[in-house]
Scaffold this active site. Structure first.
Site, PDB file in Angstrom:
ATOM      1  N   ARG A  88     -12.268   2.310  -0.489  1.00  0.00           N
ATOM      2  CA  ARG A  88     -12.984   3.576  -0.653  1.00  0.00           C
ATOM      3  C   ARG A  88     -12.016   4.691  -1.043  1.00  0.00           C
ATOM      4  O   ARG A  88     -11.001   4.909  -0.389  1.00  0.00           O
ATOM      5  CB  ARG A  88     -13.674   3.917   0.680  1.00  0.00           C
ATOM      6  CG  ARG A  88     -14.468   5.196   0.690  1.00  0.00           C
ATOM      7  CD  ARG A  88     -15.034   5.461   2.077  1.00  0.00           C
ATOM      8  NE  ARG A  88     -14.000   5.549   3.090  1.00  0.00           N
ATOM      9  CZ  ARG A  88     -14.194   5.982   4.340  1.00  0.00           C
ATOM     10  NH1 ARG A  88     -15.400   6.335   4.722  1.00  0.00           N
ATOM     11  NH2 ARG A  88     -13.211   6.036   5.192  1.00  0.00           N
TER      12      ARG A  88
ATOM     13  N   ASN B  87       0.877  -1.169   0.000  1.00  0.00           N
ATOM     14  CA  ASN B  87       0.000   0.000   0.000  1.00  0.00           C
ATOM     15  C   ASN B  87       0.918   1.224   0.000  1.00  0.00           C
ATOM     16  O   ASN B  87       1.511   1.556   1.024  1.00  0.00           O
ATOM     17  CB  ASN B  87      -0.837  -0.046   1.269  1.00  0.00           C
ATOM     18  CG  ASN B  87      -2.185   0.600   1.194  1.00  0.00           C
ATOM     19  OD1 ASN B  87      -2.866   0.638   2.197  1.00  0.00           O
ATOM     20  ND2 ASN B  87      -2.609   1.100   0.061  1.00  0.00           N
TER      21      ASN B  87
ATOM     22  N   CYS C 204      -4.794  -3.152   1.987  1.00  0.00           N
ATOM     23  CA  CYS C 204      -5.470  -2.149   2.813  1.00  0.00           C
ATOM     24  C   CYS C 204      -5.319  -2.612   4.250  1.00  0.00           C
ATOM     25  O   CYS C 204      -5.835  -3.668   4.625  1.00  0.00           O
ATOM     26  CB  CYS C 204      -6.931  -2.027   2.421  1.00  0.00           C
ATOM     27  SG  CYS C 204      -7.892  -0.953   3.520  1.00  0.00           S
ATOM     28  N   GLY C 205      -4.607  -1.849   5.066  1.00  0.00           N
ATOM     29  CA  GLY C 205      -4.313  -2.270   6.431  1.00  0.00           C
ATOM     30  C   GLY C 205      -5.542  -2.418   7.293  1.00  0.00           C
ATOM     31  O   GLY C 205      -5.697  -3.408   8.016  1.00  0.00           O
TER      32      GLY C 205
ATOM     33  N   CYS D 109      -5.650   4.559   8.254  1.00  0.00           N
ATOM     34  CA  CYS D 109      -5.016   3.726   7.235  1.00  0.00           C
ATOM     35  C   CYS D 109      -3.894   2.998   7.968  1.00  0.00           C
ATOM     36  O   CYS D 109      -2.838   3.576   8.230  1.00  0.00           O
ATOM     37  CB  CYS D 109      -4.463   4.575   6.095  1.00  0.00           C
ATOM     38  SG  CYS D 109      -3.374   3.665   4.979  1.00  0.00           S
TER      39      CYS D 109
ATOM     40  N   ASN E 152     -15.267   0.393   2.448  1.00  0.00           N
ATOM     41  CA  ASN E 152     -14.301  -0.534   1.880  1.00  0.00           C
ATOM     42  C   ASN E 152     -14.958  -1.915   1.802  1.00  0.00           C
ATOM     43  O   ASN E 152     -15.658  -2.328   2.728  1.00  0.00           O
ATOM     44  CB  ASN E 152     -13.058  -0.612   2.766  1.00  0.00           C
ATOM     45  CG  ASN E 152     -12.417   0.748   2.972  1.00  0.00           C
ATOM     46  OD1 ASN E 152     -11.714   1.246   2.121  1.00  0.00           O
ATOM     47  ND2 ASN E 152     -12.690   1.362   4.121  1.00  0.00           N
TER      48      ASN E 152
ATOM     49  N   ASN F  41      -1.863   0.550   7.233  1.00  0.00           N
ATOM     50  CA  ASN F  41      -0.581   0.430   6.544  1.00  0.00           C
ATOM     51  C   ASN F  41       0.173   1.751   6.587  1.00  0.00           C
ATOM     52  O   ASN F  41       1.396   1.784   6.741  1.00  0.00           O
ATOM     53  CB  ASN F  41      -0.797   0.005   5.089  1.00  0.00           C
ATOM     54  CG  ASN F  41      -1.201  -1.454   4.944  1.00  0.00           C
ATOM     55  OD1 ASN F  41      -0.828  -2.294   5.753  1.00  0.00           O
ATOM     56  ND2 ASN F  41      -1.965  -1.759   3.912  1.00  0.00           N
TER      57      ASN F  41
END
Length: 315
Positions: free
Chosen positions: A215, A13, A223-224, A76, A197, A78
């Site tokens: 999203r 990511n 996506c973390g 987020c 998401n 990540n």
């Protein structure tokens, strides 16, 4: 304006990261910077923009993340690892609290996932199942292994960490179907005005594989918060055990994860720096130009490439 950036990624990511502690800009201007720097057709490219900000006494690292379309995400995970690494270096610490937009996380430099891979452990939560907070308005308060009528017959578990997620467990990932559902949510219908998401998840004896339509981004390698949400959803629905560590695989690599019954999730994953440089950005037009790379971290890039190659064998 001329900005210094670090190009970094967590589990594939990827983001430009800015130390914004001395910068003052409006949210609209930061949204323009995000669109400019995340543009895959521009000189940098990424899944969004990370900002390292001043925190407070208990959470000294501040964090904001703007998606590629300029919208701001609640979190987020990540990206939190990457900003935490920058914060550790700036503050001279190996662990610190991180203040996000509306939530908190704890981060610490962790044992490496593999030789040469800078690894950060982060804990976030609690997960909430209250879909009214999104809002997701289909006449119910919780969605656990249930259909979301506008999306068809597939069963979803809906949760926020604090990003909103719809998690569907499946034997195989149908990417066309994932994109179809993701785009329905991305359109911000009346019943889901803030979008969500969407992840399709395969449960294996020793791992989870997660594929996500994110999203504000689209289909992404990683996506973390989706990996965290999928881990908790697997435990909530009896597919995995609370407090049992699991390897979570994705197109960008992997993380180690564990969820607890009190709805907290810990991820341990890479925070890889690829290069450092300077770039000119016009927030008003959402364009970037004149990138100059001043340093490269080739050893880190190579170390992570080894992890991705190993992870690919288990996807």
């Amino acid at each position: 304006m001329r900005l210094s950036i670090i190009k970094c990624h967590g589990s594939g990511n990827d983001f430009p990261l800015i130390d914004a502690r001395g910068l003052t800009m409006s949210d609209a201007a930061w949204a323009g910077v995000a669109r400019a720097l995340a543009d895959r057709a521009g000189p940098v490219g990424g899944d969004g923009l990370l900002l390292f900000l001043n925190g407070d006494a208990t959470h000294p690292i501040g964090f904001r993340m703007f998606n590629a379309d300029g919208s701001e995400a609640e979190t987020c995970l990540n990206g939190v690892r990457c900003v935490a690494r920058a914060g550790f270096a700036a503050l001279g610490v190996a662990a610190a609290g991180v203040r996000l937009a509306g939530s908190l996380a704890d981060a610490a430099h962790d044992a490496p996932l593999a030789p040469g891979v800078y690894t950060v452990r982060e804990t976030a939560g609690p997960v909430t199942l209250d879909v009214a907070r999104w809002p997701l308005d289909i006449g119910v308060e919780r969605i656990v292994e249930a259909a979301v009528p506008p999306l068809g017959d597939r069963l979803f578990t809906a949760l926020a960490i604090p990003n909103p997620h719809l998690v569907h467990f499946t034997d195989t990932v149908d990417e066309d179907e994932l994109v179809r559902i993701g785009r329905l949510c991305e359109a911000a219908p009346d019943w889901l005005p803030n979008r969500a998401n969407v992840s399709f998840v395969v449960v294996r004896p020793d791992s989870l594989f997660v594929r996500t339509f994110e999203r504000g981004v689209g289909l992404t390698d990683s996506c973390g918060s989706a990996m965290a949400a999928s881990t908790y959803a697997a435990c909530l629905t009896g597919r995995w055990a609370y407090d049992r560590p699991v390897t979570v695989l994705n197109r960008g690599g992997l993380v180690r994860a564990v969820a607890t019954a009190d709805a907290m999730v810990t991820l341990s994953g890479n925070a890889t720096f690829e290069w450092q440089g300077e770039v000119t950005v016009d927030p008003a037009t959402g364009t970037a130009s004149d990138l100059v790379v001043t340093a490269r971290f080739d050893d880190e890039v190579a170390a992570w490439a080894g992890v991705v190659a190993q992870a690919a064998a288990f996807r």
